[in-house]
Design a protein around this motif. Structure first.
Motif, PDB file in Angstrom:
ATOM      1  N   ASP A 103      11.995  -3.159  -6.807  1.00  0.00           N
ATOM      2  CA  ASP A 103      11.210  -2.469  -7.838  1.00  0.00           C
ATOM      3  C   ASP A 103       9.972  -1.874  -7.189  1.00  0.00           C
ATOM      4  N   MET A 108       7.464   0.022 -13.614  1.00  0.00           N
ATOM      5  CA  MET A 108       7.994  -1.200 -14.206  1.00  0.00           C
ATOM      6  C   MET A 108       8.362  -1.020 -15.684  1.00  0.00           C
ATOM      7  N   ARG A 113      12.591   0.109 -14.343  1.00  0.00           N
ATOM      8  CA  ARG A 113      12.637  -1.261 -13.823  1.00  0.00           C
ATOM      9  C   ARG A 113      14.071  -1.686 -13.542  1.00  0.00           C
ATOM     10  N   ASP A 115      15.082  -5.043 -11.838  1.00  0.00           N
ATOM     11  CA  ASP A 115      15.330  -6.495 -11.913  1.00  0.00           C
ATOM     12  C   ASP A 115      16.436  -6.958 -10.960  1.00  0.00           C
TER      13      ASP A 115
END
Length: 464
Positions: A103, A108, A113, A115
């Motif tokens: 990331d 974000m 984003r 993950d």
């Protein structure tokens, strides 16, 4: 090398990230000089795998291309679905590299984003449960177009070379174990379980074949030319040179007839007493030709030599842990009579008469390729069979440019190995022999990963 590219997906994650990942991964692989195959992008959403059914599509894609790829790169642009990945790759049969995207600070929001940092653990956990071998490297998350991933790719390619070359190969054993050396005993059935097929040949048969070769045989004369071009043969009497060439031709015939990828040779003392030669230079020659060759019927050393050669793309050598180097506890002289490949030597070797045989039987030992090992970073490794397992270690050091006096015969080099004394104790207590094998470059991590994860060897840590 050709890599099969796998891209994962999860329904609620941003799909645009997968499209970019496909382009970036292809760019990274081709820029590094490798080829790739990838499933048709139109077959699934974004050309990625999410569901079990999509995983089965990818499984069928791999089956259709079986033998065309050396490894799989499992790309996680986002937190992917592990069920589709398992269905796709549980029968891949080659090393699998786990790559997850990082990331970015400032990106974000839900649109950007990924993950994948977390998702990588989800995939590795489930692969562990299913006993699917996989490779993970530092850093945990890495962009395909970064320098760090370029290094990952290079190491993964080396792992794939080792695994591809070691999973199933033929190893010739020419002659019985030298009576005095119980240290090189091995269990042939254990090695077969690891895909290593041993073909045994009686040394008397080789000697008979050599004696039937004529001095004017075109193959023998061509081999004389090859050997003279390879190293300095000016000191060798013509008769002995012809005999060495005949032995090389017979070994080539074994290699061709039995599809040998490597061999080990009983090098003393029948060849000296009967044929009046010492075959060291021939082992040097074959190693430089890409056929791994070890001496003294140290067959398990031929195994680690082959692994080192596959990892580095250069020849390896079998050497004695031979001498201390003064009072420096981290230095050792690694030596053998003359089977070291010219590629690993500081200069062109000179073929001489083996001094140990000449002492009691003058004229019996022509064939040692004398010289010095060059200075380079090196990896050393060796193994043995015990209780149905192949046990192996890999570690690193460096050959230095420290001098060894001219009177020291054979081909040797001074190696500096951190904590050498501690490691020697571990080798002695662990049942390892007086030989080690060396290859050019730092390959400990590559070898341990290939040995442990994909080949199933029992890896011994001599740093303990």
């Amino acid at each position: 090398m050709t890599f099969a590219l796998f891209f994962g997906n999860r329904g609620f994650m941003p799909g645009e990230l997968i499209t970019d990942a496909r382009r970036e991964m292809i760019e990274a692989v081709t820029k590094a000089g490798y080829d790739y195959i990838a499933m048709d992008e139109s077959l699934t959403r974004y050309g990625a795998v999410e569901t079990r059914d999509e995983g089965r599509l990818y499984h069928e894609f791999l089956e259709a291309h079986r033998g065309e790829y050396d490894g799989v790169i499992l790309c996680m642009p986002i937190f992917i679905d592990e069920n589709g990945a398992v269905a796709a790759l549980q029968d891949a049969g080659v090393p699998i590299l786990m790559q997850a995207y990082p990331d970015e600070i400032g990106k974000m929001d839900f649109k950007h984003r990924r993950d994948a940092f977390c998702g990588k653990f989800s995939v590795t956990d489930v692969f562990y449960q299913y006993k699917i071998p996989f490779t993970v490297m530092k850093p945990h998350v890495v962009h395909p177009l970064s320098d760090a991933f370029a290094k990952n790719l290079s190491e993964f390619a080396a792992i794939c070379r080792v695994v591809g070359g070691m999973k199933r190969f033929n190893l010739g054993c020419i002659g019985a174990r030298t009576t005095a050396f119980k240290t090189v005993r091995f269990d042939e059935v254990t090695l077969q379980r690891y895909g290593i097929n041993v073909e045994s040949f009686d040394l008397s048969e080789l000697i008979d074949f050599v004696n039937k070769k004529t001095d004017d045989d075109p193959a023998v004369l061509a081999m004389v030319g090859n050997l003279e071009a390879y190293t300095d043969f000016t000191k060798v009497p013509v008769k002995n040179k012809l005999t060495l060439a005949k032995i090389a031709v017979v070994i080539e015939e074994y290699i061709s007839a039995y599809h040998l990828d490597a061999f080990t040779l009983r090098c003393w003392n029948e060849m000296e007493t009967i044929l009046r030669v010492c075959p060291c230079v021939l082992l040097s020659y074959f190693n430089d030709k890409g056929i791994t060759a070890s001496c003294e019927i140290d067959l398990t050393s031929a195994i680690t030599m082959r692994a080192l050669a596959l990892a580095s793309g250069k020849p390896a050598a079998c050497l004695d842990w031979n001498n201390n180097y003064g009072d420096d506890e981290d230095k050792v002289i690694l030596f053998h009579c003359g089977p070291v490949a010219q590629t690993l030597m500081a200069g062109k070797g000179t073929v001489t008469e083996h001094k140990m045989f000449a002492k009691g039987d003058p004229g019996s030992g022509w064939g040692t390729n004398e010289g010095r090992i060059a200075a380079f970073d090196m990896t050393f490794s060796n193994g043995f069979t015990e209780d149905g397992k192949f046990k192996v270690y890999a570690n690193e050091g460096r050959f230095t440019d420290d001098t060894i006096e001219d009177a020291f015969f054979g081909c040797g080099g001074v190696a500096k190995i951190p904590d050498l004394q501690k490691k020697l104790i571990r080798l002695a207590k662990g049942g390892f022999k007086h030989h080690t094998t060396v290859g050019k470059g730092s390959m400990k991590a590559v070898l341990e990963e290939a040995f442990r994860t994909d080949l199933g060897y029992e890896v011994i840590d001599i740093d303990d």
